[in-house]
Design a protein around this motif. Structure first.
Motif, PDB file in Angstrom:
ATOM      1  N   ILE A   1       1.104  -1.405  -0.353  1.00  0.00           N
ATOM      2  CA  ILE A   1       0.018  -0.203   0.210  1.00  0.00           C
ATOM      3  C   ILE A   1       1.072   1.341   0.308  1.00  0.00           C
ATOM      4  O   ILE A   1       1.814   1.460   0.701  1.00  0.00           O
ATOM      5  N   PHE A   2       0.278   2.385  -0.645  1.00  0.00           N
ATOM      6  CA  PHE A   2       1.442   3.377  -0.873  1.00  0.00           C
ATOM      7  C   PHE A   2      -0.025   4.914  -0.224  1.00  0.00           C
ATOM      8  O   PHE A   2      -0.739   4.891  -0.476  1.00  0.00           O
ATOM      9  N   ALA A   3       1.433   5.160   0.474  1.00  0.00           N
ATOM     10  CA  ALA A   3       1.018   6.512   1.225  1.00  0.00           C
ATOM     11  C   ALA A   3       1.688   7.944   1.516  1.00  0.00           C
ATOM     12  O   ALA A   3       2.850   7.039   2.202  1.00  0.00           O
ATOM     13  N   GLU A   4       1.598   8.364   1.912  1.00  0.00           N
ATOM     14  CA  GLU A   4       2.670   9.588   2.421  1.00  0.00           C
ATOM     15  C   GLU A   4       4.280   9.232   1.631  1.00  0.00           C
ATOM     16  O   GLU A   4       4.909   9.227   2.458  1.00  0.00           O
ATOM     17  N   GLU A   5       4.202   8.818   0.960  1.00  0.00           N
ATOM     18  CA  GLU A   5       5.569   8.709  -0.189  1.00  0.00           C
ATOM     19  C   GLU A   5       6.295   7.593   0.668  1.00  0.00           C
ATOM     20  O   GLU A   5       7.436   6.543   0.600  1.00  0.00           O
ATOM     21  N   LYS A   6       5.332   6.325   0.822  1.00  0.00           N
ATOM     22  CA  LYS A   6       6.080   5.640   1.489  1.00  0.00           C
ATOM     23  C   LYS A   6       5.199   4.170   1.531  1.00  0.00           C
ATOM     24  O   LYS A   6       3.670   4.077   1.314  1.00  0.00           O
ATOM     25  N   LEU A   7       5.591   2.514   2.286  1.00  0.00           N
ATOM     26  CA  LEU A   7       4.831   1.431   1.266  1.00  0.00           C
ATOM     27  C   LEU A   7       4.594   0.577   2.227  1.00  0.00           C
ATOM     28  O   LEU A   7       5.679   0.718   3.061  1.00  0.00           O
ATOM     29  N   TYR A   8       2.894   0.187   3.046  1.00  0.00           N
ATOM     30  CA  TYR A   8       2.764  -0.699   3.569  1.00  0.00           C
ATOM     31  C   TYR A   8       3.036  -2.016   3.303  1.00  0.00           C
ATOM     32  O   TYR A   8       2.035  -1.977   2.393  1.00  0.00           O
ATOM     33  N   VAL A   9       3.662  -2.835   3.873  1.00  0.00           N
ATOM     34  CA  VAL A   9       3.347  -4.286   3.633  1.00  0.00           C
ATOM     35  C   VAL A   9       3.404  -5.385   5.010  1.00  0.00           C
ATOM     36  O   VAL A   9       3.759  -5.659   5.188  1.00  0.00           O
ATOM     37  N   GLY A  10       2.562  -6.372   4.183  1.00  0.00           N
ATOM     38  CA  GLY A  10       2.765  -7.164   5.603  1.00  0.00           C
ATOM     39  C   GLY A  10       2.915  -8.283   5.121  1.00  0.00           C
ATOM     40  O   GLY A  10       2.840  -8.452   3.318  1.00  0.00           O
ATOM     41  N   ASP A  11       3.454  -9.490   5.959  1.00  0.00           N
ATOM     42  CA  ASP A  11       3.941 -10.862   5.690  1.00  0.00           C
ATOM     43  C   ASP A  11       3.753 -11.625   6.453  1.00  0.00           C
ATOM     44  O   ASP A  11       3.041 -11.734   7.491  1.00  0.00           O
TER      45      ASP A  11
END
Length: 219
Positions: free
Chosen positions: A109-119
């Protein structure tokens, strides 16, 4: 699962097919000119949407089951060995590579220039999209397999233990709620309401507000 990508027109007529020889589990993405399809054979395929011809393919080391996120000419995706990649959409070259604690089953997920990744290892990683450096890792101690959802105050994720948690854009865990059953499916949100599908729980579909409070459910 037959190793083939199909293009159909809106009347259901097959326009073309592309045979990779290995299964496609992930949803393709497209910019309207090229289709980008991750495969179980480790390759990310770029296919001309008009002809079905291969433009390029890039080996991303391990099986790919999660959809790619396409933004401004860059594809972001993970593999089942916990590799996160940024790939140039025009050339197929790898721009950067990062490692997280477990296999990645859904799109970053992209938000505020960052990626949020679950694993699969039970962590949520916050990665700088520009260079792949890890800004923060939140440990949930249970696999995070489904796609999260963007709310006004952050990103909400679910895990196998049945926990729903909101991670603020500053990386802080804002709240955690528990449901009966495991959360494997992608979350859906419209900014104020979250829809959660559970596995092996008494409530199979749950609607929550943006604070994780139950609104209604279906058995």
């Amino acid at each position: 699962a037959d190793g083939t990508l199909y293009a159909l027109d809106l009347d259901g007529k097959k326009l073309w097919s592309f045979d990779a020889g290995h299964a496609f589990w992930a949803q393709p993405v497209s910019d309207g000119e090229v289709v980008y399809a991750p495969s179980l054979d480790h390759y990310l395929y770029a296919i001309d949407i008009a002809t079905g011809n291969l433009k390029w393919k890039t080996d991303l080391v391990a099986s790919l089951v999660g959809r790619a996120t396409l933004l401004d000419g860059t594809l972001y995706l993970g593999n089942l060995e916990g590799g996160i990649f940024a790939v140039d959409a025009e050339k197929g070259s790898i721009l950067w590579e990062q490692k997280v604690s477990g296999g990645v089953w859904s799109a970053p997920i992209f938000a505020e220039e960052k990626l949020y990744v679950g694993d699969q290892g039970g962590s949520i990683s916050i990665i700088n999209a520009a260079d792949g450096t890890v800004d923060q890792t939140i440990v949930t101690e249970s696999p995070v397999l489904g796609y999260g959802a963007v709310l006004t105050d952050g990103i909400v994720f679910g895990n196998e233990k049945g926990e729903l948690m909101l991670i603020g854009f500053d990386g802080k865990k804002m709240w955690t709620r528990s449901v009966d059953g495991a959360i494997y499916s992608n979350l859906v949100a419209d900014g104020t309401m979250i829809l959660v599908v559970t596995n092996q729980g008494e409530k199979s579909l749950i609607a929550m507000d943006d604070q994780g409070n139950e609104i209604w459910y279906k058995e």
